[in-house]
Each structure stands twice: as C-alpha cells, then as structure tokens.
Design a protein around this motif. Structure first.
Motif, PDB file in Angstrom:
ATOM      1  N   LEU A 784      35.459  32.891  24.128  1.00 25.96           N
ATOM      2  CA  LEU A 784      35.220  33.004  25.550  1.00 25.96           C
ATOM      3  C   LEU A 784      36.442  33.614  26.221  1.00 25.96           C
ATOM      4  CD1 LEU A 784      33.563  29.647  26.739  1.00 25.96           C
ATOM      5  CD2 LEU A 784      32.472  31.876  26.517  1.00 25.96           C
ATOM      6  N   THR A 785      36.151  34.499  27.183  1.00 27.95           N
ATOM      7  CA  THR A 785      37.214  35.061  28.014  1.00 27.95           C
ATOM      8  C   THR A 785      36.901  34.714  29.454  1.00 27.95           C
ATOM      9  OG1 THR A 785      37.592  36.901  26.487  1.00 27.95           O
ATOM     10  CG2 THR A 785      38.393  37.153  28.752  1.00 27.95           C
ATOM     11  N   HIS A 786      37.820  33.999  30.081  1.00 25.74           N
ATOM     12  CA  HIS A 786      37.624  33.512  31.444  1.00 25.74           C
ATOM     13  C   HIS A 786      38.582  34.249  32.377  1.00 25.74           C
ATOM     14  CE1 HIS A 786      36.551  29.683  33.963  1.00 25.74           C
ATOM     15  NE2 HIS A 786      36.626  30.750  34.719  1.00 25.74           N
ATOM     16  N   GLU A 787      38.001  35.063  33.262  1.00 19.95           N
ATOM     17  CA  GLU A 787      38.804  35.816  34.237  1.00 19.95           C
ATOM     18  C   GLU A 787      38.681  35.141  35.598  1.00 19.95           C
ATOM     19  OE1 GLU A 787      37.988  40.197  33.900  1.00 19.95           O
ATOM     20  OE2 GLU A 787      36.428  39.446  32.530  1.00 19.95           O
ATOM     21  N   PHE A 788      39.810  34.914  36.252  1.00 18.03           N
ATOM     22  CA  PHE A 788      39.771  34.291  37.575  1.00 18.03           C
ATOM     23  C   PHE A 788      40.757  34.957  38.515  1.00 18.03           C
ATOM     24  CE2 PHE A 788      41.847  31.642  34.373  1.00 18.03           C
ATOM     25  CZ  PHE A 788      43.153  31.531  34.817  1.00 18.03           C
ATOM     26  N   GLY A 816      44.522  37.645  45.338  1.00 19.52           N
ATOM     27  CA  GLY A 816      43.966  38.918  44.908  1.00 19.52           C
ATOM     28  C   GLY A 816      44.301  39.319  43.492  1.00 19.52           C
ATOM     29  N   LYS A 817      45.109  38.557  42.788  1.00 19.12           N
ATOM     30  CA  LYS A 817      45.517  38.911  41.425  1.00 19.12           C
ATOM     31  C   LYS A 817      44.656  38.166  40.409  1.00 19.12           C
ATOM     32  CE  LYS A 817      49.076  41.430  42.745  1.00 19.12           C
ATOM     33  NZ  LYS A 817      48.968  41.291  44.221  1.00 19.12           N
ATOM     34  N   LYS A 818      44.358  38.862  39.289  1.00 19.45           N
ATOM     35  CA  LYS A 818      43.475  38.303  38.269  1.00 19.45           C
ATOM     36  C   LYS A 818      44.256  37.885  37.041  1.00 19.45           C
ATOM     37  CE  LYS A 818      40.706  41.029  35.928  1.00 19.45           C
ATOM     38  NZ  LYS A 818      39.564  41.930  35.627  1.00 19.45           N
ATOM     39  N   ASP A 819      44.079  36.616  36.656  1.00 15.48           N
ATOM     40  CA  ASP A 819      44.639  36.098  35.417  1.00 15.48           C
ATOM     41  C   ASP A 819      43.504  35.831  34.436  1.00 15.48           C
ATOM     42  OD1 ASP A 819      47.313  36.043  36.445  1.00 15.48           O
ATOM     43  OD2 ASP A 819      46.791  34.217  37.549  1.00 15.48           O
ATOM     44  N   VAL A 820      43.857  35.767  33.148  1.00 18.50           N
ATOM     45  CA  VAL A 820      42.836  35.637  32.107  1.00 18.50           C
ATOM     46  C   VAL A 820      43.257  34.587  31.091  1.00 18.50           C
ATOM     47  CG1 VAL A 820      41.517  36.826  30.308  1.00 18.50           C
ATOM     48  CG2 VAL A 820      42.202  38.074  32.366  1.00 18.50           C
TER      49      VAL A 820
END
Length: 952
Positions: A784-788, A816-820
């Motif tokens: 699973l890859t969870h992007e938030f 506004g920044k996306k971590d994974v």
C-alpha cells in the motif's frame, strides 16, 4: 333516578289495546298485558305496591308506583334455594317478597341489568333493599348475592362474591375505585377461564382468582399493569394484596438524604407496581423480578508495604450480602470471586437474581465489602458500598451506585425487566432526554469499553493502546452519543444493561451516562469494524430498500437492530437511531413509501429539557422519527431533529449511508480493532490517519486505488470512492463516525495519567479533536502507498496496526505539501515501511515507532528526531524475531534518537545516533529487555557489517 327512568321508558314499549285503567278489585290490577284484562297482585307484593305510591324515583319527578306501570304477569314463586317468597313483574320493574314477608322493588336500568342476569333465579337472588342513593351521585340496589350500582355515565353493573366484599371494604363507590363500569367478567387465558374481574370508573379494577383472592388495582398502576405488564397474562400475574398508600417522607438512600414522595404500591404474583405522585420518578413503574446487576469493582490506594513500594498492586475481592430488613436476617451471602482475587479492578457485567416477584412490603439491604488480599496477616478492608431498598424508593431501580467508599468502588444497580410495548416504544422504552455530547472521554472509559485494555496499564507497555485512545477515541463523543444511546437501549430491553427498563425514567447525569459513553466506542471495536467491511464490500451501506427489509427481519427474529446513518461527507455528521416499527406503503399520508418508525436520540418521545428549556414531547410522526424510503428511486430521508435543517439523505450507491446493525454485532464487550486473534484470522490491517493532513490517494501494489484517480483535491465525500470495483483496492473500507448532532457537552470526569507526557516525550501527537480517517482492509502480504497532503501547518500522524506489526509515524505538516508512506508486506511482521517527505518541502524531523504483534512483552522501538531529507526515502522494518529495527537510508544521511521499551520495563533512550547515505543499520536487543542494545551498520540491507557497537 331520572336519567335511568328516561332510558328505561324508551326501551320498554307499552302496547295499548284500550285506555289504561288501573282498577283495584280485591287484589286484582287491570292490565292491558292480560288476556283477561287483569293480573292478580296479592299479599306482601301488593302491600309493597301500595306503599310505592308515596315513594319517589331518583330526582323526585314521579312516584315509583306510577313509574312501575302495569303488571305484566301474575305473581311467581321464588325458589326455595333463593330464599322462597314471591315475585311479580311490572312494566318497568318488579317487586320481590321474601318468605318472611319483606318486599323490595327493583326498577329502571338496575332492573334491566337484574333481569338480564336472570333476576331472582340468578346468582344475585332476591333483592334485600329498594333502590337507594349511593355516594358520588349514583344509585344502588342490594341483593342476596350481590349489588347493582348505577351511575349516569357508566350505567348499571353488578358486583358480587369476593370482588363485592373487597369493593365494600374499600368503601364501594365512595372509595378509590368509583362505580363499576362492567359486571364481573371472566379472565381468559388460552381459552380457559383463570379468574374474574370488575372495572370501575376511577381507572380501577378488582381482579380475582381462586389462588389469589380479590384485590384492587387502580390509578397509574392499572394503566401500567395492563399496558407495560400485559395484565394477568403478563409478567406480573394477578394482584395478591391491597394497593397500599404511603405518605411522603424523608429517608436515607446511598448515604444521601432524599425526599420520598407519596407512593401507591400494588403487589402482584410476580412483582409489584409502584406509583410516585411526584418527583423525578413520577408515574407508575412495573417491577418484576429484582436482579442485582454488578457492573464492576475497583480498588485504589496502597495498603501494604509492597504496594507502597509499587512492587505489588491491590488484590481485590468482595464480600456481598443481602439482608431482609423486616427480619434482619441475611438471605444471601457470597464471596466474589469464590476464591482467589483479582487485580485492582474487575468488570463483571454479571446479573444475579435477588427476588422472584417483588412484593410491595419487600425491604432489603445490599452491601459490598471490598478487601485487599495480602500474603500474610489480615486482609485489608477497603470500604463498604451499601444501599437500603424498599418500594418507596423503587428498590433502587433507576439509580446507579458508583460512589467511592474509602478505597473501594462498587458499580451496581437493582434492575427489573418489563416486556416490549411497540405501540408506545418512544414513550416507554426510550430515553427521556436529548442526545448529549461528552467533550473528552477518559482513559477509564476507554479501558471499560474494550476488554483487552486495562485501566491500570503501564502506558509505555502498550503504546498503541494509548495512541489509539488519543487519535480516535478520546474525542469520539464530542459530537454526540447517539450510537451509545441506541446500543444501551437494546441492552436495557433485553436485561443486560446497568439501566433497567423503563429507561425513560433515567435522568441525564454525567456519571450515570458513563455506560452510554462506553457503548459509543463499540463502533470502533474489532468485530464491528470487520463486520462493517463486509457491508461496505457488498454495498449494503447505501441501499435503503435493503436496509428496510434487513432491519425488519432482524427485529422480527429478536436480533434487535439499530440503524446507522452518515452524510456523504467524510468527517461529517453521523447518526444512529433505534427502529421499532415498519410500514410497507401503509403509513398515513405517505402512500407507496417504505417508512421505518425510529426512536431518535435528538427527539425524545416525552417532555424533556434541552439547553435549559423545557420542551414538549416530539410526536411519533415528526420527520426526525421516520426514515422515509422512496421505492422507485431507492432513496431515503431523515431529519436530524425536530425542526432541524439537517436532512440525512442518500440512495443506492450514492449520497449518505443508511444501514442496519443487528444486536449480534454488538452483543458483547468488544476488543480493540487491532486485537491479534481477529487480525490473524482475517489478515486484517487498521490504518488511522489524523492531524493536519488529508489523504490524497491510497494505491496498492497492482495500481488499484481506493479513491477516484486524478482528483484535483483530497477527497471529502463518499461518492469519491472509486466506483469501478475492478480498479478499486479490494477488501478495503473507510470507517465512518456514527454519532454527532448533539446537545451541549457533558464534561467527562477528570482523570489524567502520564499518557500525554510520555507520548509527547516520544514526539507523538496526543490530541485529535476531530475524528481521524480510519481504514480497514483484509489481505496478506500486499503493498500500500498512502499519499497525504497537509491542509495546514502542524502535525500529521499515520498509524498502522496488524497482527504482526504496529507502526506510528508522526510528521511535521506543511500546508499544501504531500508526504508518502509506503508499506510493503502489509499485515506481515517483517513489512517494510518507507517514508518519503515532500520533495518541495523543508527538512523534517519525524518520530516513528515500530512494535511486534504481541501486546504483552513485545518490544517497541521509537526513532525520534529522525531526519528526513525532502524527496528522499527512509526505510524501516522490524527484524524477523522482533528484537530490533532495521533502518535504510538509500539516498541521504539521517540522524535520530532511539528509545527501546519492552514489557513493563522503563524505556531506555539512546541519543544522537546517525546513519550515512546509502547505508543500512540494525538496532537490536542483544539479550532480553534489560540487555544491551547493539547497533550494526551495513553497506546495504542484508549486506556486509561495517561496524558494530553497544549503545549506551
């Protein structure tokens, strides 16, 4: 008896063949009813007839003689078995003379009743008085075998036998019952007569059976007995004693001075009905068998040398006694447990029978003595929790004892059970107060909700319990307790609740509402979440017609359901109601619609107080009490509350959720959703994401996504879940919150532990005032890859728990920044967790905790101040045996602090550790919890060891 005369005259038609002429010739009276023109009236009957010329009817409008009219037959002989003598009938009555010559007249409506019963030959026999005035404006005629009473509004009715004796003992019509409204009537059961009864004008009745005799029931007690208790065929059976009246008085209850109101007490074969004239329990209360419900016992404080040192805790056991206050004899004595002891607390949820059929004169005391067992010497007495119970305090029904006495807390109640009355469910079997919120649920409440959590847990021994508590549970009831109210009402109905029926009698109290807070958390239990996943996969959570049919079937088979509703918006209002009746196209003014009548926590069915204002009862037909389903479109609507602008709505596969939950899914105390046995059985994995971020997307190793692809912004509605099931992650669901829209908050009892300090010290978030995203999936070994994406600067927290692995990742959030976060080997204990911070973001320092699957004795490794380079991945996993953590930084150097904690031991912390770019490291316990922690640095994962050292 003017009213009766008019009625009687209208019923008796006099044929007139010739002008009426009353002639007296010796003892012969002319009569148009005689073929010879006269009937012979003689002896005592004739004497009485002559005397009636001067006797007036009721109201004095005319003489009784004139009212009687012509004789209609010759005198007849009264059977010897009825006392002998003679009787003669007239147009509107009859005169009966005894063998002793005493004669009496019966006329008007009383005569009609007498004649209908068989007159002199009936069980009443001959009259023993003329018609006379009775108390309360009516009339009475007395007979050898009974009496006939008349009142204008109720007519003429007889009482006789044992019922008559009891009626006269109560002063007849001048007593509490008033006038009879029916004659003595059979009581039938399965086609067999089991007794007799008379009803009376003041909402009263006297019931008789061969085994019980004749006894009265009146006022609110009668309504309750015939309604809730289903009368003689119900749970109470026949009355067996006089209905007793008790004056108001002051008394002591649970150590508190209370004012007990005027009380009427009716005693029955299998229980009693207690009616309070005023006060919080005003009205009638059906009391069947009395049961003792023991919720829990708790000890506190230190009482021995070893407890003072913290080496040992309280070893609690309890002595329970029940004493008959009339005889002062102990009638029940029990040690709990029978042998041995518990720790500092024990939840029993155990019910024991106390009395089979509570008599009105029953008075008893229940006492619990708490003891701390010691290895040597005398056990330490912690305190005594006791209460005295009698009919005037309703034997404690409606009260919950949960006050500390010394160092001992016994939480218990006295309960009874009454049958379900669907016709008045909201008025009888539902809460009498509005839905309420609890701003913060305490750790104590959390521990009482889940069977695998203990109140006395050492907070660093079970860090995932504490993180689950702070992220998902702590503020769970801040929007309302509707789910808890619905569940607790089912428990009360089947006799499993601390609150006995009728629960409408309970007031809204922060302490007593603890049980509702506890049940609110059942929707986060492991079994329920697993059940919800099945409903999600089968699309039954958005199928209103199916919900109608399923909930009705569940109800009919005794698997009493609740219906949960949620808006289309994630994190929006959710709600829960209790269904009790179903209409398939036949609800008034809603032709062709499916309608489910529900008890809504926001709309009480009785008068209630809301935000300090007295409110009227919400009617059953209010839009907030009806789920209306359109068959053609398969859509539903329900108003959140009376007059609310919030309308829950949805349809087949779109809009809000509406689904039925059967009792079997919440029939026992749940375990936490990461309970290993369940997780192993179904390869279940729970993901909780909260804080200042929102999920953008979740993708599995096959490229399938949970949400629709290429959304311009993070998904906020259920409709944004990927509709194409072939391209959606299989066996995965997002769990909604099923409760909101409540009254002002009730503050939970304050009880702080060291939880916050410890978690903050480790670098984790300790408060999540809004409900987090909760995902649950089945599957073994996948990816699973969870992007938030952060919606504000702050902190994001990602928590995953499976049978083999627990992971908590806490990251600084940049708007506004996306971590994974990527997990390879989901549900496996050797899964690899890869964290990649936003490439266009700043340098971050994260906190990551990893632990094996065993909740007791497992080691937890926490890397805090873990340096993350923007856009660069950092990989972590547990070693195969769970004794250490692997770290790999492929493209950038990293630094961190390490805390290692095993079982109940204090965590050990190692600071200022580092790892060069491209290298891997294993940090592991060398020999058990107290042994050294070694750090190996390798050239690559599984590669050559470059350095090895013991940390200190």
């Amino acid at each position: 008896m003017s009213d009766a005369l008019n009625i009687a005259a209208s019923k008796i038609q006099t044929p007139v063949a010739k002008p009426i002429k009353l002639e007296v010739d010796s003892s012969a009276l002319s009569s148009p009813f005689s073929s010879s023109g006269t009937f012979l009236v003689k002896g005592p009957v004739y004497d009485k007839w002559k005397a009636l010329a001067d006797q007036k009817t009721a109201g004095g409008a005319q003489g009784v003689q004139a009212y009687l009219g012509y004789p209609i037959e010759d005198e007849t002989e009264v059977p010897a078995g009825k006392g002998g003598g003679a009787a003669q009938k007239f147009q509107r009555g009859m005169i009966v003379a005894g063998a002793n010559g005493a004669a009496f007249v019966v006329y008007g409506e009383i005569y009609l009743r007498y004649a209908a019963l068989g007159g002199v030959s009936s069980f009443l026999g001959r009259p023993t008085s003329d018609e006379e005035n009775a108390e309360g404006g009516g009339r009475v005629s007395k007979f050898a075998g009974g009496d006939i009473y008349w009142l204008g509004v109720s007519g003429a009715n007889e009482v006789h036998g044992a019922i008559r004796e009891r009626y006269l003992a109560l002063r007849g019509p001048g007593g509490p019952l008033g006038y009879p409204t029916c004659g003595e009537t059979q009581v039938m059961s399965r086609g067999k007569e089991i007794g007799r009864f008379n009803r009376f004008s003041n909402n009263g009745a006297i019931y008789w059976s061969g085994t019980t005799g004749a006894w009265e029931v009146y006022g609110p007690a009668l309504s309750a007995w015939e309604g809730e208790a289903k009368g003689v065929s119900g749970v109470l059976g026949f009355p067996i004693a006089a209905q007793e009246h008790m004056a108001a008085k002051k008394s002591q209850f649970m150590g508190i001075s209370v004012d007990l109101p005027e009380t009427d007490i009716g005693t029955f074969q299998k229980g009693a009905i207690v009616s309070h004239a005023s006060g919080p329990a005003a009205g009638a209360h059906v009391v069947h068998d009395l049961d003792l419900f023991m919720q829990s016992f708790t000890a506190r404080g230190s009482h021995t040398f070893w407890e003072d040192l913290g080496v040992s805790g309280d070893w609690l056991y309890v002595d329970m006694t029940v004493t008959d206050k009339k005889s002062n004899k102990v009638i029940k004595s029990q040690r709990i447990p029978a042998s041995g002891h518990w720790g500092a607390s024990q939840t029993l949820n155990e019910k024991q029978a106390l009395f089979s059929g509570a008599r009105g004169d029953l008075a008893f005391e229940v006492a619990f003595n708490g003891w701390d067992a010691v290895n040597s010497g005398s056990d330490k007495h912690l305190g005594t929790a006791s209460g005295e119970y009698d009919a005037q305090n309703l034997w404690g029904i409606g009260q919950v004892s949960n006050s500390w006495t010394g160092d001992f807390l016994a939480t218990y109640s006295i309960e009874t059970t009454i049958p379900f009355n669907a016709a008045e469910f909201r008025e009888e079997m539902w809460w009498g107060f509005h839905n309420f919120s609890t701003a913060e649920l305490s750790w104590d409440t959390f521990a009482q909700t889940y069977s695998d959590v203990q109140e006395s847990e050492i907070h660093w021994e079970h860090p995932f319990d504490y993180l689950f508590y702070t992220l998902a549970y702590q503020h769970f009831a801040s929007g309302g307790n509707c789910f808890g109210m619905a569940i607790e009402s089912v428990y009360a109905q089947i006799g499993r609740s601390l609150f006995g029926e009728p629960i409408v009698t309970y007031a809204q109290d922060a302490t007593d509402m603890q049980e509702i807070n506890i049940k609110m958390g059942y929707q986060l239990g492991g079994d329920f979440i697993d059940w919800f996943l099945g409903q999600w996969i089968s699309d039954t959570v958005r199928d209103p017609i199916n919900t109608f049919n399923v909930s009705r079937d569940q109800f009919n088979r005794g698997d009493l359901p609740v219906i949960s509703i949620a808006t289309n918006k994630w994190g929006g209002d959710g709600h829960c109601v209790r269904p009790y009746r179903w209409y398939d196209g036949d609800y008034p003014n809603k032709p062709g619609k499916l309608v489910i009548a529900v008890a809504n926590p926001n709309s009480p069915g009785v008068k209630y107080t809301y935000q300090g204002q007295n409110e009227a009862a919400v009617p059953d037909n209010d839009p907030s009490c009806l789920i209306v389903i359109d068959k053609a479109s398969n859509t539903f609507e329900l108003s959140a509350a009376q007059g609310s602008s919030t309308i829950y709505s949805g349809g087949k596969g779109s809009g809000g959720l509406c689904f039925s939950i059967p009792f079997c899914e919440f029939s026992s105390q749940p375990r936490t959703p990461f309970w290993e046995a369940l997780a192993m059985l179904v390869a279940g994995t729970l993901i909780i994401f909260g804080g200042d971020g929102q999920t953008q997307q979740i993708t599995d190793g096959s490229g399938r996504t949970f949400y629709e692809p290429d959304l311009a912004a993070p998904p906020t509605t259920v409709d944004e879940v990927r509709k194409d099931k072939t391209k959606r992650i299989p066996n995965m669901a997002r769990i909604p919150k099923l409760g909101a829209g409540a009254a002002p908050s009730l503050k939970a009892p304050e009880k702080r532990t060291q939880v916050e300090a410890r978690l903050k010290a480790l670098g984790h978030v300790t408060s999540a005032p809004s409900f987090p995203e909760v995902y649950y999936l089945h599957g073994d070994g996948g990816e699973l890859t969870h992007e938030f994406v952060a919606h504000a600067s702050g902190t994001s927290q990602w928590h995953m728990r499976s049978a083999g692995l627990g992971v908590v990742v806490t990251l600084p959030a940049e708007a506004g920044k996306k971590d994974v976060v990527n997990v390879a080997g989901v549900s496996r204990n050797d899964a690899t967790v890869t964290i990649t911070s936003a490439a266009n973001g700043a340098q971050k320092h994260a906190t990551v905790s990893l632990s094996g699957g065993s909740r007791t004795g497992a080691s937890t490794f926490t890397l805090s101040n873990l340096a993350l380079t923007p856009g660069k991945a950092l990989k972590l996993s547990l070693t195969a045996d769970g004794s250490g953590v692997n770290l790999h930084s492929p493209d950038a150097a990293s630094s961190f602090d390490l805390a290692v904690q095993t079982g109940a031991a204090e965590p050990r912390t190692f600071r200022s550790l580092s790892l060069d770019s491209g290298k891997a490291a294993t940090l592991a316990l060398a020999s058990g919890a107290s042994g050294p922690v070694n750090m190996k640095v390798l050239d690559r994962p599984g590669g050559t060891v470059l350095t090895e050292k013991a940390l200190n």
